[in-house]
Design a protein around this motif. Structure first.
Motif, PDB file in Angstrom:
ATOM      1  N   PRO A  92      55.038  30.166  48.821  1.00  0.00           N
ATOM      2  CA  PRO A  92      53.916  30.338  47.890  1.00  0.00           C
ATOM      3  C   PRO A  92      54.189  31.466  46.891  1.00  0.00           C
ATOM      4  O   PRO A  92      54.683  32.534  47.271  1.00  0.00           O
ATOM      5  N   ALA A  93      53.865  31.223  45.630  1.00  0.00           N
ATOM      6  CA  ALA A  93      54.084  32.212  44.561  1.00  0.00           C
ATOM      7  C   ALA A  93      52.734  32.675  44.016  1.00  0.00           C
ATOM      8  O   ALA A  93      51.913  31.858  43.580  1.00  0.00           O
ATOM      9  N   PHE A  94      52.514  33.977  44.032  1.00  0.00           N
ATOM     10  CA  PHE A  94      51.262  34.575  43.586  1.00  0.00           C
ATOM     11  C   PHE A  94      51.487  35.367  42.295  1.00  0.00           C
ATOM     12  O   PHE A  94      52.627  35.678  41.924  1.00  0.00           O
ATOM     13  N   ILE A  95      50.390  35.709  41.626  1.00  0.00           N
ATOM     14  CA  ILE A  95      50.452  36.545  40.422  1.00  0.00           C
ATOM     15  C   ILE A  95      49.431  37.673  40.573  1.00  0.00           C
ATOM     16  O   ILE A  95      48.295  37.435  40.998  1.00  0.00           O
ATOM     17  N   ALA A 131      49.853  29.956  44.068  1.00  0.00           N
ATOM     18  CA  ALA A 131      49.071  29.920  45.310  1.00  0.00           C
ATOM     19  C   ALA A 131      47.826  30.790  45.226  1.00  0.00           C
ATOM     20  O   ALA A 131      46.920  30.658  46.047  1.00  0.00           O
ATOM     21  N   GLY A 132      47.773  31.675  44.239  1.00  0.00           N
ATOM     22  CA  GLY A 132      46.610  32.535  44.090  1.00  0.00           C
ATOM     23  C   GLY A 132      46.869  33.677  43.129  1.00  0.00           C
ATOM     24  O   GLY A 132      48.017  33.992  42.799  1.00  0.00           O
ATOM     25  N   VAL A 133      45.789  34.296  42.676  1.00  0.00           N
ATOM     26  CA  VAL A 133      45.848  35.339  41.651  1.00  0.00           C
ATOM     27  C   VAL A 133      45.025  36.536  42.110  1.00  0.00           C
ATOM     28  O   VAL A 133      43.905  36.380  42.602  1.00  0.00           O
ATOM     29  N   ILE A 134      45.603  37.738  41.945  1.00  0.00           N
ATOM     30  CA  ILE A 134      44.868  38.980  42.192  1.00  0.00           C
ATOM     31  C   ILE A 134      44.673  39.681  40.854  1.00  0.00           C
ATOM     32  O   ILE A 134      45.644  39.916  40.121  1.00  0.00           O
ATOM     33  N   LEU A 135      43.423  40.014  40.537  1.00  0.00           N
ATOM     34  CA  LEU A 135      43.113  40.720  39.292  1.00  0.00           C
ATOM     35  C   LEU A 135      42.480  42.059  39.651  1.00  0.00           C
ATOM     36  O   LEU A 135      41.390  42.121  40.216  1.00  0.00           O
ATOM     37  N   SER A 136      43.202  43.129  39.331  1.00  0.00           N
ATOM     38  CA  SER A 136      42.771  44.490  39.637  1.00  0.00           C
ATOM     39  C   SER A 136      42.222  45.151  38.375  1.00  0.00           C
ATOM     40  O   SER A 136      42.943  45.290  37.384  1.00  0.00           O
ATOM     41  N   SER A 137      40.947  45.523  38.405  1.00  0.00           N
ATOM     42  CA  SER A 137      40.303  46.177  37.250  1.00  0.00           C
ATOM     43  C   SER A 137      40.640  45.460  35.943  1.00  0.00           C
ATOM     44  O   SER A 137      41.030  46.099  34.963  1.00  0.00           O
ATOM     45  N   PHE A 165      38.583  28.320  35.151  1.00  0.00           N
ATOM     46  CA  PHE A 165      39.474  29.007  36.102  1.00  0.00           C
ATOM     47  C   PHE A 165      39.336  28.337  37.459  1.00  0.00           C
ATOM     48  O   PHE A 165      38.256  28.312  38.046  1.00  0.00           O
ATOM     49  N   GLU A 166      40.447  27.808  37.985  1.00  0.00           N
ATOM     50  CA  GLU A 166      40.381  27.023  39.218  1.00  0.00           C
ATOM     51  C   GLU A 166      41.209  27.579  40.378  1.00  0.00           C
ATOM     52  O   GLU A 166      41.023  27.164  41.519  1.00  0.00           O
ATOM     53  N   LEU A 167      42.142  28.478  40.111  1.00  0.00           N
ATOM     54  CA  LEU A 167      43.024  28.970  41.177  1.00  0.00           C
ATOM     55  C   LEU A 167      42.283  29.889  42.139  1.00  0.00           C
ATOM     56  O   LEU A 167      41.289  30.522  41.766  1.00  0.00           O
ATOM     57  N   PRO A 168      42.768  29.991  43.377  1.00  0.00           N
ATOM     58  CA  PRO A 168      42.226  31.023  44.276  1.00  0.00           C
ATOM     59  C   PRO A 168      42.360  32.396  43.620  1.00  0.00           C
ATOM     60  O   PRO A 168      43.404  32.703  43.028  1.00  0.00           O
ATOM     61  N   ARG A 191      46.645  33.399  52.785  1.00  0.00           N
ATOM     62  CA  ARG A 191      46.825  32.192  51.978  1.00  0.00           C
ATOM     63  C   ARG A 191      48.245  31.628  52.037  1.00  0.00           C
ATOM     64  O   ARG A 191      48.613  30.766  51.242  1.00  0.00           O
ATOM     65  N   ILE A 192      49.000  32.110  53.011  1.00  0.00           N
ATOM     66  CA  ILE A 192      50.315  31.543  53.282  1.00  0.00           C
ATOM     67  C   ILE A 192      50.160  30.526  54.410  1.00  0.00           C
ATOM     68  O   ILE A 192      49.677  30.887  55.487  1.00  0.00           O
TER      69      ILE A 192
END
Length: 281
Positions: free
Chosen positions: A102-105, A127-133, A213-216, A277-278
């Protein structure tokens, strides 16, 4: 862990500094996109947490930033669309370099706003996105006149130093603010007019298209963030059609949550969110 450094020539012939921290038999990979004025090496402590969990990390100094802008950073770029092209090519390289996991951003601040824009425009297989501030909404009370004038200044005086950010709002820990201010690869002068205007356009795009926006997604923000508006995270969280979406607001938190008082809790949250999420083998 293996640390790699290299460079990448962009479509418009810029050399971007790339680095990666590889683990043997990785469970996942992640592309990390840093914030405005800073650079990728400021995330080594977070990288170590990811590596310990079996996640290989890839990152880069964005155009106008860090080691990608010689002789010193200017935080200047012509178009946010160019930045999105860089993200797209580099995310493609991550998936080719570490296939079959799985590849995340991950995007912080400006990087968070640009990653959100990238997801909406490019629809990447992630596989999913993390958005910090993330920079998704302008500061409260920003006048329409100022926004209108910014487009004119951006066009005719693109490198004019227009907006000074308050470094004291980076963290509630004085030593972290001091470290930020003394880092020669951190750009602490006023932000160029073109950069500011392009980021405003990206923010507007996310606000207008957030329902696509549809990704986890995991959104984290400090309630006392004085550099990016926490309401931007709320807008994306509320509008996103993702079936897997989480918003975590840290009470009293400042802008750089991985360098703030709750940093251990924050970093553990980020790592665990990815691990959960893995797919289990």
């Amino acid at each position: 862990m293996q640390h790699l450094e290299t460079s990448y020539k962009t479509h418009d012939q810029l050399d971007l500094y790339l680095q990666a921290w590889m683990v043997p038999s990785p469970k996942a990979s992640i592309l990390l996109v840093h914030g405005l004025g800073e650079h990728s090496s400021r995330y080594v402590h977070l990288v170590e947490k990811f590596n310990e969990a079996g996640i290989s990390v890839f990152t880069f100094d964005g155009r106008g930033h860090g080691k990608s802008d010689k002789p010193k950073p200017t935080a200047y770029f012509e178009s946010y669309e160019d930045y999105l092209k860089d993200i797209d090519v580099l995310f493609g390289k991550v998936k080719k370099f570490v296939p079959d996991v799985p590849a995340f951003i991950y995007g912080h601040s400006m990087g968070g706003g640009l990653v959100a824009t990238y997801v909406l425009k490019y629809k990447p297989e992630s596989a999913g996105v993390i958005l910090s501030s993330p920079a998704i909404k302008e500061a409260e009370g920003t006048s329409k006149l100022l926004i209108a004038v910014s487009s004119v200044i951006s066009k005719y005086f693109p490198r004019l130093k227009a907006l000074k950010l308050d470094a004291s709002k980076v963290s509630r820990i004085p030593e972290e603010v001091e470290k930020y201010l003394k880092d020669p690869l951190v750009y602490t002068d006023a932000v160029p007019a073109r950069t500011g205007f392009e980021l405003l356009q990206a923010m507007r795009f996310v606000q207008e298209n957030a329902s696509e926006f549809e990704l986890p997604v995991l959104l984290i923000h400090g309630s006392s963030d004085g550099l990016t508006n926490p309401k931007g995270s709320e807008i994306l969280f509320e509008k996103a059609k993702s079936s897997d979406k989480t918003l975590k607001v840290f009470p009293g938190g400042y802008h750089e949550l991985i360098n703030d008082l709750d940093r251990e809790e924050v970093m553990n949250l980020l790592v665990n969110w990815i691990i959960d999420r893995i797919p289990k083998s």
